[in-house]
Enzyme design. Structure first.
Site, short mmCIF file in Angstrom:
data_model
loop_
_atom_site.label_atom_id
_atom_site.label_comp_id
_atom_site.label_asym_id
_atom_site.label_seq_id
_atom_site.Cartn_x
_atom_site.Cartn_y
_atom_site.Cartn_z
N GLU A 64 7.64 1.61 7.87
CA GLU A 64 5.80 1.47 6.81
C GLU A 64 5.04 2.62 7.82
O GLU A 64 4.20 2.75 7.52
CB GLU A 64 5.49 0.42 7.07
CG GLU A 64 6.00 -0.36 6.23
CD GLU A 64 7.43 -0.76 6.21
OE1 GLU A 64 8.16 -1.58 5.42
OE2 GLU A 64 8.17 -0.33 7.23
N GLU A 89 13.54 -5.59 3.62
CA GLU A 89 12.72 -6.75 4.16
C GLU A 89 13.87 -8.37 3.22
O GLU A 89 13.74 -9.47 3.14
CB GLU A 89 11.54 -6.90 4.24
CG GLU A 89 10.53 -6.40 5.05
CD GLU A 89 9.55 -6.19 4.91
OE1 GLU A 89 9.13 -6.34 5.88
OE2 GLU A 89 8.57 -6.14 3.66
#
Length: 255
Positions: free
Chosen positions: A129, A109
Site C-alpha cells: 500500500e 490481510e
C-alpha cells in the site's frame, strides 16, 4: 444469495470459498466483499460445516483492493468497508488459507486472519500500500507485527516489498510451503483431520487462543480455565473419554 465473484462449495463437512475474479487477480471490489461476507455467514450458520478453506482462482489468492474503486474511495467510504481479515478471524470455525498465488494488500490481510496458512512454492505475499501513498487498512499494521515481529513487519510495510512463500514461512506468516500440485490435497488433508475432531472442542480452543492473544497472560489463563471447564460439559467429552477407555474411534457430534 447468488454469487458472481465467489464460488462456494461444500462437501464432507468442509466448505471451500474461492475468490473468483481471475481477470482482475481476484482484487477486492465492493461486490466481492459483499459476496464474501454472505458466504462466510452461510458457512458459519451451517452446522454441517466443520472447517472452511479459502483460496483463489487463476494466478492470485487475492491481489489487493480494486484500484479503480480505490480511486473513488472517500475517507467516509473507508470507514464503511468491512475488514475481511477480522471477519475470518472471528469465524468460530477453523479457517485454512490455501494460498495459490499473489496475496497482497487486503489479500495478505485475509491470510493473517486465518488459523492455518498453506502456500504453494510460487506464492507471493506483501503489503504494498505504501507504493500508492497509503497504508494497510484491513489489519496489516496490527496483525503483521504480532505474527512476524515488529521489525520485520515495519520492513514489509514501509518498503512495500513482496516476499516469497519461503520467506513467509521462515517469518511465521505461513505454516508450510508445498509444491503447486500438492496445495489443495495438503489443505484438504489438514481440513479433514480437524473435521474429524469434536467441533465443540475445536470452537472452544480457537476462542481461547484468539482471546488470549488480545489480553495479558493472567487474563488469558483465566479465560482458558473457563473454556476448559466448558469443554468438560459437552457430550463430546463423554464420548471422547469413553472411546479412549474402550480403545475405539470416537463418534463426535459437536455437542
Amino acid at each position: 444469495m447468488a454469487f458472481e465473484n465467489i464460488i462456494l462449495d461444500k462437501a464432507e463437512g468442509i466448505a471451500t470459498i474461492t475468490f473468483n475474479r481471475p481477470e482482475a487477480m481476484n482484487a477486492l471490489n465492493n461486490q466481492t466483499r459483499t459476496e464474501f461476507r454472505a458466504a462466510m455467514a452461510d458457512v458459519t450458520a451451517d452446522e454441517e460445516v466443520k472447517v472452511v478453506i479459502l483460496t483463489g482462482s487463476g494466478r492470485a489468492f487475492v491481489a489487493g483492493s480494486d484500484i479503480k474503486e480505490l480511486q473513488r474511495t472517500t475517507p467516509l467510504d473507508a470507514h464503511k468497508i468491512e475488514r475481511l481479515g477480522a471477519l475470518v478471524e472471528n469465524c468460530p470455525k477453523p479457517v485454512i488459507a490455501a494460498v495459490n498465488g499473489f496475496a497482497l494488500g487486503g489479500g495478505c490481510e485475509i491470510v493473517m486472519g486465518c488459523d492455518i496458512v498453506v502456500a504453494h512454492e510460487k506464492a507471493k505475499f506483501g503489503q504494498p500500500e505504501i507504493n500508492l501513498g497509503i497504508i494497510p487498512g484491513g489489519g496489516g499494521t496490527q496483525r503483521l507485527p504480532r505474527l512476524i515481529g515488529a521489525c520485520r513487519a515495519k520492513e514489509m510495510i514501509l518498503t512495500g516489498d513482496i516476499i516469497t512463500a519461503q520467506e513467509a514461512e521462515r517469518m511465521g506468516l505461513v505454516n508450510k510451503v508445498v509444491a503447486i500440485d500438492a496445495l489443495m490435497p495438503t489443505v484438504r488433508q489438514i481440513a479433514q483431520k480437524i473435521a474429524s475432531k469434536s467441533a465443540a472442542a475445536v470452537r472452544i480452543a480457537k476462542a481461547a487462543i484468539n482471546r488470549g492473544l488480545q489480553v495479558g497472560l493472567e487474563s488469558g489463563l483465566a479465560y482458558e480455565r473457563e473454556m476448559y471447564s466448558l469443554s468438560l460439559s459437552t457430550e463430546d467429552k463423554v464420548e471422547g473419554v469413553a472411546a479412549f477407555v474402550e480403545k475405539r474411534e470416537p463418534q463426535f457430534k459437536g455437542k
